[in-house]
Design a protein around this motif. Structure first.
Motif, mmCIF file in Angstrom:
data_model
loop_
_atom_site.group_PDB
_atom_site.id
_atom_site.type_symbol
_atom_site.label_atom_id
_atom_site.label_comp_id
_atom_site.label_asym_id
_atom_site.label_seq_id
_atom_site.Cartn_x
_atom_site.Cartn_y
_atom_site.Cartn_z
ATOM 1 N N ASP A 49 46.340 -9.036 30.009
ATOM 2 C CA ASP A 49 46.547 -9.570 31.419
ATOM 3 C C ASP A 49 46.349 -10.753 31.386
ATOM 4 O O ASP A 49 46.973 -11.753 32.376
ATOM 5 N N ASP A 50 45.324 -11.298 31.311
ATOM 6 C CA ASP A 50 45.448 -12.607 30.667
ATOM 7 C C ASP A 50 46.753 -13.363 30.863
ATOM 8 O O ASP A 50 46.621 -14.742 31.452
ATOM 9 N N ILE A 51 46.931 -13.563 29.592
ATOM 10 C CA ILE A 51 48.161 -14.027 28.985
ATOM 11 C C ILE A 51 49.717 -14.028 30.092
ATOM 12 O O ILE A 51 49.558 -14.480 30.557
ATOM 13 N N SER A 52 49.322 -12.657 30.725
ATOM 14 C CA SER A 52 50.278 -12.611 31.781
ATOM 15 C C SER A 52 50.468 -13.610 33.415
ATOM 16 O O SER A 52 51.343 -13.705 33.884
ATOM 17 N N LYS A 53 49.165 -13.831 33.468
ATOM 18 C CA LYS A 53 48.653 -14.539 35.020
ATOM 19 C C LYS A 53 49.135 -15.591 34.618
ATOM 20 O O LYS A 53 49.044 -17.025 35.382
ATOM 21 N N ALA A 54 48.506 -16.395 32.871
ATOM 22 C CA ALA A 54 48.792 -17.838 32.769
ATOM 23 C C ALA A 54 50.668 -18.572 32.730
ATOM 24 O O ALA A 54 50.762 -19.126 32.193
ATOM 25 N N GLN A 55 51.295 -17.953 32.680
ATOM 26 C CA GLN A 55 52.830 -17.345 31.714
ATOM 27 C C GLN A 55 53.631 -17.781 33.247
ATOM 28 O O GLN A 55 53.249 -17.837 34.007
#
Length: 55
Positions: A49-55
């Motif tokens: 979830d954090d990775i998808s928000k950072a992209q």
């Protein structure tokens, strides 16, 4: 077998090892710490979830 017969991992116990594996492999597809499957699933979902928000 009683739950006191073997050590179990809580999320707090499992997190450092799982975190290290995720960073080393640059992937959330890592081997799970013994007896920490549920913790791993929660950690994996949070990291993804954090990775998808950072992209």
């Amino acid at each position: 077998m009683d739950h006191n017969d073997s050590p179990s991992h809580t999320e707090d116990d499992a997190w450092p090892e799982i975190e290290e594996r995720i960073i080393e492999q640059q992937s959330t597809k890592v081997d799970v710490v013994s007896e920490a499957t549920e913790s791993y699933i929660g950690i994996k979902e949070a990291v993804e979830d954090d990775i998808s928000k950072a992209q």
